[in-house]
Motif scaffolding. Structure first.
Motif, mmCIF file in Angstrom:
data_model
loop_
_atom_site.group_PDB
_atom_site.id
_atom_site.type_symbol
_atom_site.label_atom_id
_atom_site.label_comp_id
_atom_site.label_asym_id
_atom_site.label_seq_id
_atom_site.Cartn_x
_atom_site.Cartn_y
_atom_site.Cartn_z
ATOM 1 N N VAL A 276 0.850 -1.181 0.000
ATOM 2 C CA VAL A 276 0.000 0.000 0.000
ATOM 3 C C VAL A 276 0.892 1.239 0.000
ATOM 4 O O VAL A 276 2.008 1.194 0.508
ATOM 5 N N TRP A 277 0.417 2.311 -0.620
ATOM 6 C CA TRP A 277 1.129 3.580 -0.559
ATOM 7 C C TRP A 277 0.140 4.724 -0.719
ATOM 8 O O TRP A 277 -0.958 4.536 -1.245
ATOM 9 N N VAL A 278 0.567 5.896 -0.252
ATOM 10 C CA VAL A 278 -0.216 7.113 -0.435
ATOM 11 C C VAL A 278 0.753 8.282 -0.585
ATOM 12 O O VAL A 278 1.765 8.358 0.110
ATOM 13 N N SER B 28 3.884 -8.511 12.337
ATOM 14 C CA SER B 28 2.780 -9.459 12.457
ATOM 15 C C SER B 28 1.700 -9.101 11.442
ATOM 16 O O SER B 28 1.667 -7.986 10.910
ATOM 17 N N ASP B 29 0.812 -10.053 11.179
ATOM 18 C CA ASP B 29 -0.305 -9.788 10.271
ATOM 19 C C ASP B 29 -1.204 -8.685 10.822
ATOM 20 O O ASP B 29 -1.697 -7.842 10.075
ATOM 21 N N GLU B 30 -1.380 -8.687 12.145
ATOM 22 C CA GLU B 30 -2.203 -7.644 12.775
ATOM 23 C C GLU B 30 -1.574 -6.267 12.559
ATOM 24 O O GLU B 30 -2.263 -5.296 12.227
ATOM 25 N N HIS C 73 -1.301 -0.963 10.041
ATOM 26 C CA HIS C 73 -0.516 0.054 9.341
ATOM 27 C C HIS C 73 -1.056 0.313 7.934
ATOM 28 O O HIS C 73 -1.058 1.462 7.471
ATOM 29 N N ALA C 74 -1.511 -0.722 7.248
ATOM 30 C CA ALA C 74 -2.090 -0.530 5.921
ATOM 31 C C ALA C 74 -3.339 0.348 6.012
ATOM 32 O O ALA C 74 -3.545 1.243 5.187
ATOM 33 N N MET C 75 -4.172 0.113 7.008
ATOM 34 C CA MET C 75 -5.366 0.930 7.182
ATOM 35 C C MET C 75 -4.984 2.372 7.513
ATOM 36 O O MET C 75 -5.609 3.315 7.021
ATOM 37 N N TYR C 76 -3.947 2.542 8.318
ATOM 38 C CA TYR C 76 -3.469 3.894 8.623
ATOM 39 C C TYR C 76 -3.082 4.619 7.328
ATOM 40 O O TYR C 76 -3.440 5.784 7.120
ATOM 41 N N TRP D 268 -2.774 3.777 -3.400
ATOM 42 C CA TRP D 268 -2.972 2.434 -3.944
ATOM 43 C C TRP D 268 -2.773 1.442 -2.823
ATOM 44 O O TRP D 268 -1.912 1.631 -1.957
ATOM 45 N N GLY D 269 -3.554 0.412 -2.861
ATOM 46 C CA GLY D 269 -3.374 -0.657 -1.902
ATOM 47 C C GLY D 269 -4.138 -1.880 -2.346
ATOM 48 O O GLY D 269 -5.102 -1.791 -3.102
ATOM 49 N N ARG D 270 -3.692 -2.995 -1.890
ATOM 50 C CA ARG D 270 -4.367 -4.256 -2.232
ATOM 51 C C ARG D 270 -5.807 -4.255 -1.754
ATOM 52 O O ARG D 270 -6.617 -5.032 -2.238
#
Length: 148
Positions: free
Chosen positions: A57-59, A113-115, A120-123, A144-146
């Motif tokens: 993911v990136w922004v 970790s997956d959590e 972090h991806a949601m952030y 963009w993100g998965r």
């Protein structure tokens, strides 16, 4: 925080996921320009095509970039230097930007970790919503993100 203190304890582990944050020099809103944001996005694609990393993911925010990826080759320092120098050269040349584009250092965080990856991806993807640039996830054109 000094760039030396940011480097303390920095490790580059192939197969590890990281989130890097790059901040524009003096928090200048360099990426209010869609052309400058496009240059950053294109460099991310170049580095993925070179099989250096696999983006999660990136922004590209107006004054900084968050980028989460799995490291596949090289070191974080190498990737950061290549990313920042390539984008700065193109932004100065193609967008008429004068002076430094990026602050000297960058922030890195290893995802353990997956959590942590999901948090972090949601952030990252929610950053434009928190900043008031858009009202909901998926509306911001420079993200963009998965999961988007």
């Amino acid at each position: 925080m000094s760039s030396h203190r940011l480097r303390n304890g920095r490790r580059s582990i192939i197969g590890q996921s990281y989130i890097l944050t790059f901040v524009c020099h003096d928090r200048h809103r360099c990426f209010d320009s869609p052309d400058a944001a496009r240059i950053v996005i294109e460099q991310i694609a170049v580095m993925e095509a070179g099989v250096l990393l696999s983006s999660c993911v990136w922004v590209v925010m107006p004054d900084h970039v968050h980028w989460m990826f799995e490291l596949l080759d090289q070191s974080l320092g190498y990737l950061a230097q290549r990313f920042k120098s390539s984008t700065a050269l193109r932004i100065r040349r193609e967008c008429g930007h004068c002076g430094p584009v990026w602050q000297a250092a960058y922030h890195d965080h290893a995802i353990r970790s997956d959590e942590s990856l999901q948090r972090h991806a949601m952030y990252v993807v929610a950053n434009p919503v928190r900043a008031g640039l858009v009202e909901s996830l998926g509306e911001y054109p420079f993200a963009w993100g998965r999961w988007l």
